[in-house]
Scaffold this motif. Structure first.
Motif, PDB file in Angstrom:
ATOM      1  N   ASN A 290       0.828  -1.197   0.000  1.00  0.00           N
ATOM      2  CA  ASN A 290       0.000   0.000   0.000  1.00  0.00           C
ATOM      3  C   ASN A 290       0.870   1.258   0.000  1.00  0.00           C
ATOM      4  O   ASN A 290       0.593   2.218  -0.725  1.00  0.00           O
ATOM      5  N   LEU A 291       1.932   1.252   0.797  1.00  0.00           N
ATOM      6  CA  LEU A 291       2.843   2.399   0.827  1.00  0.00           C
ATOM      7  C   LEU A 291       3.518   2.608  -0.518  1.00  0.00           C
ATOM      8  O   LEU A 291       3.769   3.748  -0.931  1.00  0.00           O
ATOM      9  N   LEU A 292       3.840   1.520  -1.203  1.00  0.00           N
ATOM     10  CA  LEU A 292       4.498   1.613  -2.492  1.00  0.00           C
ATOM     11  C   LEU A 292       3.552   2.051  -3.610  1.00  0.00           C
ATOM     12  O   LEU A 292       3.993   2.332  -4.731  1.00  0.00           O
ATOM     13  N   GLY A 293       2.266   2.098  -3.321  1.00  0.00           N
ATOM     14  CA  GLY A 293       1.306   2.520  -4.327  1.00  0.00           C
ATOM     15  C   GLY A 293       0.877   1.425  -5.278  1.00  0.00           C
ATOM     16  O   GLY A 293       0.372   1.718  -6.377  1.00  0.00           O
ATOM     17  N   CYS A 294       1.048   0.166  -4.885  1.00  0.00           N
ATOM     18  CA  CYS A 294       0.637  -0.950  -5.741  1.00  0.00           C
ATOM     19  C   CYS A 294      -0.895  -1.055  -5.768  1.00  0.00           C
ATOM     20  O   CYS A 294      -1.559  -0.798  -4.768  1.00  0.00           O
ATOM     21  N   ASP A 295      -1.437  -1.448  -6.914  1.00  0.00           N
ATOM     22  CA  ASP A 295      -2.875  -1.630  -7.019  1.00  0.00           C
ATOM     23  C   ASP A 295      -3.317  -2.814  -6.159  1.00  0.00           C
ATOM     24  O   ASP A 295      -2.720  -3.897  -6.206  1.00  0.00           O
ATOM     25  N   LEU A 296      -4.370  -2.607  -5.385  1.00  0.00           N
ATOM     26  CA  LEU A 296      -4.945  -3.641  -4.526  1.00  0.00           C
ATOM     27  C   LEU A 296      -6.423  -3.784  -4.863  1.00  0.00           C
ATOM     28  O   LEU A 296      -7.090  -2.804  -5.190  1.00  0.00           O
ATOM     29  N   ALA A 297      -6.927  -4.991  -4.765  1.00  0.00           N
ATOM     30  CA  ALA A 297      -8.345  -5.244  -5.039  1.00  0.00           C
ATOM     31  C   ALA A 297      -8.886  -6.244  -4.030  1.00  0.00           C
ATOM     32  O   ALA A 297      -8.160  -7.143  -3.585  1.00  0.00           O
ATOM     33  N   TYR A 298     -10.150  -6.080  -3.657  1.00  0.00           N
ATOM     34  CA  TYR A 298     -10.759  -7.003  -2.698  1.00  0.00           C
ATOM     35  C   TYR A 298     -11.080  -8.324  -3.377  1.00  0.00           C
ATOM     36  O   TYR A 298     -11.745  -8.365  -4.410  1.00  0.00           O
ATOM     37  N   ARG A 299     -10.589  -9.423  -2.788  1.00  0.00           N
ATOM     38  CA  ARG A 299     -10.830 -10.766  -3.306  1.00  0.00           C
ATOM     39  C   ARG A 299     -11.259 -11.656  -2.150  1.00  0.00           C
ATOM     40  O   ARG A 299     -10.441 -11.982  -1.270  1.00  0.00           O
ATOM     41  N   SER A 300     -12.524 -12.034  -2.120  1.00  0.00           N
ATOM     42  CA  SER A 300     -12.997 -12.881  -1.027  1.00  0.00           C
ATOM     43  C   SER A 300     -12.297 -14.235  -1.037  1.00  0.00           C
ATOM     44  O   SER A 300     -12.121 -14.859   0.015  1.00  0.00           O
ATOM     45  N   ASP A 301     -11.875 -14.711  -2.233  1.00  0.00           N
ATOM     46  CA  ASP A 301     -11.206 -16.009  -2.304  1.00  0.00           C
ATOM     47  C   ASP A 301      -9.740 -15.930  -1.909  1.00  0.00           C
ATOM     48  O   ASP A 301      -9.075 -16.959  -1.791  1.00  0.00           O
ATOM     49  N   LEU A 302      -9.227 -14.720  -1.664  1.00  0.00           N
ATOM     50  CA  LEU A 302      -7.828 -14.550  -1.263  1.00  0.00           C
ATOM     51  C   LEU A 302      -7.686 -13.899   0.111  1.00  0.00           C
ATOM     52  O   LEU A 302      -6.585 -13.515   0.501  1.00  0.00           O
TER      53      LEU A 302
END
Length: 537
Positions: A290-302
């Motif tokens: 998150n600090l590095l600015g990487c794209d994150l997405a919510y994944r219930s399976d992960l």
């Protein structure tokens, strides 16, 4: 002509970087060690950083895991703890032998790269710290293998010593040999709960039962059978009502629940135990990403918010690769560490290829040799929501959701100001927040202080999101991820103190400490300035 650059700014003052490495690996679990060894064998200069053994003071704050005061006094013996960590995993010695610069008991308190609003860094850098100092390390590529933490859900008495996360319990049992519990009740019946039960049974501990809100176990059938074969009861369609005890957990009250997830009258039972393990699910540690600015997405399976990656396990930021549980958590990976090792090796080979240490042919040959292992399975996205709803039905509104700041469920959902103000102030409500879009946890944090304590939201972040989702009818995946800010670990000021600032920075340090009114409330600043003027100061 006067320079347009403020001499007190950071412009033209290079960041002191104490060390450099080609590849930095964050995390010394199966994925991180496999990545470091693979990269070193490919010819890269590799530094591996792992925060274990964790300082006993951090353990007391439930950082980085929810230890629940179930560690014995041996955790204060740093030499003994270091020996335990090294002895618990032969891959650590293998990494040393491969030429990896292994840094144990070292915290990554921040990872930074140039981007929007930041242009002055000399490339990607990480802030590291040990028990005595902090320093900056520059790197060309990074593999983030930061692991997981446990999903914490509140119930009456969950602040008692003895309520802890399953990941923390396994660490104390398997790596530190410093676990003080003897009779364990485990919440959940997924892979996290089942592997925790098996680990405890293998060490001769008494597992008095598993509690599950679902009507059937949700974990792998093979693990369920192993637990049942050991004589462990799985209480299905049940929820915990409260942990009982004074100076620590002595028992748990549980109850049967109906189809609406409400406790059934007359269905209460009391189970004697000294430890209640939260095994409902794992959360990927995405702080550094998150600090590095990487794209994150919510994944219930992960397991929640996870990084988006390509086939090489590279994130949206070039040079940043991910492996292990922080890439995503699923039952097969929890039960089989080979999956994390494969991910670590793949990320390392991709990093080596990007730096020219191996060519395309070698990359293709070596990645093809990696075994094909199970991936994530379909997970009911409502499972965690069902647990949260059942606990809300069982425990009521007075349960403390944020232990650090003593914020109750009622205060959180009522968007009440911090209780130390001693009064209720007119301000925004959940209804008005929803008018602007999905409830934002960072905004709620500022209004209520929930999640703002020394554990840095590790015990309440996800359950706050679940409560906001349930209370507003918003799908949990639409609740924005609460932001992370450095330092990612609570560290003493004496450790964080910068001792190697550039001369230009040191020259103007006093401006940050020479403002007499900097700690006054806003409404008192003007009066204080008038008082200073009247006294000729």
């Amino acid at each position: 002509m006067r320079s347009p650059i403020d001499p007190k700014s950071i412009a033209g003052k290079p960041l002191p970087v104490a060390e450099r490495t080609q590849l930095l690996v964050l995390g010394g679990g199966p994925a991180g060690l496999a990545a470091a060894i693979e990269a070193a064998r490919a010819g890269l200069k590799v530094m591996l950083v792992d925060e274990n053994p964790v300082d006993a003071g951090l353990m007391g704050l439930d950082v980085p895991l929810h230890y629940g005061q179930r560690m014995d006094g041996s955790v204060r013996n740093r030499a003994r703890m270091m020996e335990q960590i090294v002895a618990s995993d032969p891959a650590i010695e293998e990494a040393f032998a491969a030429g990896v610069d292994v840094r144990l008991a070292t915290y990554a308190w921040g990872v930074f790269a140039n981007g929007n609003g930041v242009r002055w860094l000399p490339g990607m850098v990480a802030g590291l710290a040990d028990d005595e100092r902090s320093w900056m390390v520059g790197f060309d590529r990074i593999v983030v293998a930061a692991g997981r933490r446990d999903l914490a859900l509140a119930f009456p008495g969950w602040q008692l010593p003895g309520v802890m996360g399953a990941a923390a319990a396994r660490l104390l049992i398997e790596r530190y040999s410093a676990f003080t519990g003897t009779r364990l009740l485990i919440l959940g019946s997924g892979a996290d709960a089942l592997t925790m039960a098996i680990a405890a049974l293998d060490r001769g501990l008494d597992v008095v039962g598993l509690v599950e809100v679902a009507s059937a176990p949700v974990g792998p059938a093979a693990l369920v059978e192993r637990v049942r074969a050991a004589g462990v009861a799985i209480h299905l369609s049940s929820v915990i009502l409260a942990a009982e005890g004074t100076d620590g957990v002595r028992a748990a009250r549980i109850a049967s629940i109906d189809q609406d997830l409400r406790p059934v009258a007359g269905g209460e039972r009391v189970i004697a135990c000294d430890t209640i393990c939260l095994g409902i699910g794992g959360i990927p540690n995405v702080e550094a990403l998150n600090l590095l600015g990487c794209d994150l997405a919510y994944r219930s399976d992960l397991g929640g918010f996870a990084p988006t990656v390509d086939s090489r396990l590279q994130t949206s930021r070039e040079g940043v690769f991910v492996a292990g549980d922080c890439l995503g958590i699923h039952a097969a990976k929890t039960a089989d560490p080979r999956i994390s090792r494969n991910e670590g090796r793949l990320a390392a080979l991709a990093a080596a290829r990007s730096l020219g240490a191996i060519d395309d042919t070698a990359y293709a040959r070596q990645t093809a040799a990696l075994a094909t292992l199970p991936g994530p399975e379909t997970v009911a996205p409502a499972y965690r929501t069902q647990w949260m709803r059942a606990l809300l039905n069982a425990g009521g509104a007075d349960v403390m959701v944020c232990q650090c700041e003593e914020v109750t469920r009622a205060e959180l959902l009522g968007v009440q100001p911090p209780r130390y103000l001693g009064r209720t102030l007119p301000q925004r409500s959940l209804e008005t927040l929803v008018q602007d879009g999905p409830p934002n946890q960072d905004q709620v944090k500022r209004l209520t202080r929930a999640g703002m304590g020394p554990c840095q939201g590790r015990r309440c972040r996800e359950q706050i999101a679940l409560m906001l989702a349930l209370s507003t009818g918003t799908p949990v995946e639409r609740i924005p991820l609460a932001g992370y800010r450095p330092p990612l670990r609570p560290l003493p000021l004496g450790v964080m103190e910068a001792t190697n600032e550039a001369a230009g920075m040191e020259e103007h340090w006093e401006i940050w400490f020479g403002i007499p009114t900097q700690f006054l409330p806003t409404q008192e600043v003007e009066r204080a300035e008038q008082d200073r003027s009247s006294h000729g100061k």
